[in-house]
Design an enzyme around this catalytic site. Structure first.
Site, PDB file in Angstrom:
ATOM      1  N   ASP A 119      71.096  28.379  31.657  1.00 52.77           N
ATOM      2  CA  ASP A 119      71.254  29.517  32.458  1.00 52.77           C
ATOM      3  C   ASP A 119      72.464  28.922  33.495  1.00 52.77           C
ATOM      4  OD1 ASP A 119      70.372  27.314  34.065  1.00 52.77           O
ATOM      5  OD2 ASP A 119      68.395  28.375  34.353  1.00 52.77           O
ATOM      6  N   GLY A 145      72.755  28.802  36.906  1.00 47.46           N
ATOM      7  CA  GLY A 145      72.817  28.080  38.231  1.00 47.46           C
ATOM      8  C   GLY A 145      72.551  29.361  39.194  1.00 47.46           C
ATOM      9  N   PHE A 199      70.029  31.408  39.421  1.00 45.22           N
ATOM     10  CA  PHE A 199      68.792  31.446  40.010  1.00 45.22           C
ATOM     11  C   PHE A 199      68.672  30.377  41.381  1.00 45.22           C
ATOM     12  CE2 PHE A 199      64.198  30.397  40.206  1.00 45.22           C
ATOM     13  CZ  PHE A 199      63.678  31.718  40.278  1.00 45.22           C
ATOM     14  N   GLN A 223      70.832  43.173  37.568  1.00 43.54           N
ATOM     15  CA  GLN A 223      70.064  42.921  38.741  1.00 43.54           C
ATOM     16  C   GLN A 223      69.806  44.207  39.469  1.00 43.54           C
ATOM     17  OE1 GLN A 223      68.381  40.176  39.793  1.00 43.54           O
ATOM     18  NE2 GLN A 223      69.412  38.441  38.691  1.00 43.54           N
ATOM     19  N   GLY A 245      65.816  38.671  38.186  1.00 47.27           N
ATOM     20  CA  GLY A 245      65.150  39.148  39.130  1.00 47.27           C
ATOM     21  C   GLY A 245      64.032  39.759  39.372  1.00 47.27           C
ATOM     22  N   ASP A 300      61.807  33.511  28.286  1.00 47.56           N
ATOM     23  CA  ASP A 300      61.739  31.877  28.741  1.00 47.56           C
ATOM     24  C   ASP A 300      60.509  31.743  30.034  1.00 47.56           C
ATOM     25  OD1 ASP A 300      63.157  30.663  31.340  1.00 47.56           O
ATOM     26  OD2 ASP A 300      63.848  32.821  30.959  1.00 47.56           O
ATOM     27  N   CYS A 319      43.946  26.618  15.401  1.00 50.07           N
ATOM     28  CA  CYS A 319      45.351  26.371  16.022  1.00 50.07           C
ATOM     29  C   CYS A 319      46.036  25.249  14.988  1.00 50.07           C
ATOM     30  CB  CYS A 319      45.090  25.941  17.351  1.00 50.07           C
ATOM     31  SG  CYS A 319      46.856  25.399  18.219  1.00 50.07           S
ATOM     32  N   CYS A 354      48.670  23.388  16.230  1.00 49.86           N
ATOM     33  CA  CYS A 354      49.349  22.406  16.886  1.00 49.86           C
ATOM     34  C   CYS A 354      49.167  21.081  16.751  1.00 49.86           C
ATOM     35  CB  CYS A 354      49.248  22.849  18.518  1.00 49.86           C
ATOM     36  SG  CYS A 354      47.676  22.162  19.269  1.00 49.86           S
ATOM     37  N   CYS A 361      45.609  20.204  18.199  1.00 44.97           N
ATOM     38  CA  CYS A 361      44.306  20.726  17.865  1.00 44.97           C
ATOM     39  C   CYS A 361      44.063  20.114  16.417  1.00 44.97           C
ATOM     40  CB  CYS A 361      44.543  22.489  17.823  1.00 44.97           C
ATOM     41  SG  CYS A 361      44.427  23.031  19.348  1.00 44.97           S
ATOM     42  N   HIS A 370      50.117  21.952  22.783  1.00 47.55           N
ATOM     43  CA  HIS A 370      49.237  22.968  22.318  1.00 47.55           C
ATOM     44  C   HIS A 370      49.886  24.376  23.046  1.00 47.55           C
ATOM     45  CE1 HIS A 370      45.973  25.583  21.715  1.00 47.55           C
ATOM     46  NE2 HIS A 370      45.974  25.897  23.087  1.00 47.55           N
TER      47      HIS A 370
END
Length: 377
Positions: free
Chosen positions: A89, A91, A93, A194, A221, A271, A309, A311, A314, A340
């Site tokens: 990203d 910067g 934010f 935005q 945003g 994300d 699961c 993972c 699990c 997990h």
């Protein structure tokens, strides 16, 4: 570079080719702010839990260890031992999150570092230079993330400046990609839409940035103070004005329910820090909602976090054992919960892709939302 394989309503199933490999969308990017997933999760773990793109933060890596050091070490991929795509990203934010420590001008933004207080200036050119040093696969444009509920005049001025900044980002990236010492000369720039919750500002900005013919577009945003209904409405009215033949990335979102709703509106990149942050606090995701593993009722529960699961946690460990680790403040407990949660998110994206391919996304979304709202097992 981006090819839609099929659609189910507005939901897109696509693949995106980059210099660091091809990814399948919709996808969730695992957040490694300072080139590390918080919770003692290594890049070698990320492949085991189905991560396709890792996301790192331009501002934080600029502050430490310094983007020039990362470049000296061969770029972010080599530095953190990761051979799949990385998105950084911009910067931008931090312009929003460090509101008390910054001053915005046309040239860019002056920050006080959250680490040592030193003054940092970042504008479109500086952000592109830092991201070029990091050599990420995808660089995000430098923008201002205005508060969702800011007054209209402020948002209009902010968005106009963000649009001007995007042109500067594009020009600077083209220059950087042509330099002989640039590590990744195929770095891609994504623009950011935005406009807070003003649909007309959002639509006009989407039209304007679409004219720049960028490799991808994000919607920023959102999930910054507005209601979920307001967010979905903005997606309903904005996404149709972004190029359908490019990835659409909803920044910083969100809960499993948010993702399911946004996919239905044509979004395919996501994300969020939720899975790792919640995992570090013993909150784990299942298809039946979220649960707190520190609760006393799990003290002698010999089931895995979620039946079926795949993972690493699990596969081998019980709720009782993980609860014990968490209560004893053993880092391993936190690591298991983060692993997990990230697996849960990545696996949900895989299920979403399959549902779109099979033309049953609406029924999948409905059953998943009902299940998530059903409460803990």
């Amino acid at each position: 570079m981006y090819k839609i394989l099929c659609k189910d309503g507005r939901a897109k199933r696509a693949e995106f080719q980059t210099v660091h490999g091809t990814v399948q969308t919709p996808l969730f990017m695992n957040v490694g702010t300072a080139a590390a997933i918080k919770g003692a999760v290594a890049t070698t773990d990320l492949k085991d839990i189905g991560c396709q793109i890792e996301l790192s933060n331009t501002y934080h890596l600029h502050v430490r260890p310094g983007d020039k050091i990362v470049k000296q070490m061969g770029g972010l991929h080599k530095f953190m031992y990761w051979d799949r795509p990385i998105l950084t990203d911009s910067g931008g934010f931090q312009v929003f999150s460090l509101a008390g420590l910054r001053k915005i001008k046309e040239e860019g933004v002056t920050f006080n570092s959250h680490v040592d207080g030193r003054k940092i200036f970042m504008g479109p050119e500086e952000s592109m230079q830092i991201q070029s040093n990091l050599a990420s696969t995808i660089a995000m444009a430098f923008d201002e993330c205005a508060p969702a509920l800011a007054d209209r005049q402020y948002v209009e001025n902010s968005v106009a400046r963000t649009a001007r900044w995007l042109v500067r980002c594009k020009n600077e990236m083209e220059r950087l990609n042509s330099l002989p010492d640039t590590i990744n000369k195929n770095q891609l720039l994504f623009g950011i839409n935005q406009g807070a919750i003003y649909e007309d500002i959002r639509i006009e900005h989407a039209k304007r940035i679409s004219e720049l013919d960028l490799p991808g577009y994000a919607i920023g945003g959102l999930a910054v103070g507005e209601t979920a209904e307001q967010m979905y409405h903005i997606l309903d009215v904005t996404v149709p004005y972004l190029p359908e033949d490019r990835p659409t990335y909803l920044m910083g979102v969100g809960t499993p329910a948010n993702i399911l709703e946004a996919v239905d509106r044509g979004v395919d990149f996501f994300d969020c820090v939720y899975p790792s942050r919640n995992g570090r606090h013993a909150h784990v995701y299942t298809k039946h909602g979220k649960m707190n593993l520190k609760n006393a009722r799990f003290e002698t529960d010999d089931r895995p976090i979620e039946e079926g699961c795949g993972c690493p946690a699990c596969q081998h460990y019980s709720r009782a054992y993980i609860r014990h680790l968490l209560k004893a403040n053993e880092m391993l407990g936190m690591r298991f919960c983060v692993l997990h949660n990230l697996y849960f998110y990545n696996n949900m994206m895989k299920d979403i892709r399959e549902a779109i391919e099979e033309g049953r996304y609406q029924s999948y979304k409905k059953s998943m939302l009902e299940s998530l709202a059903g409460g803990e097992e």
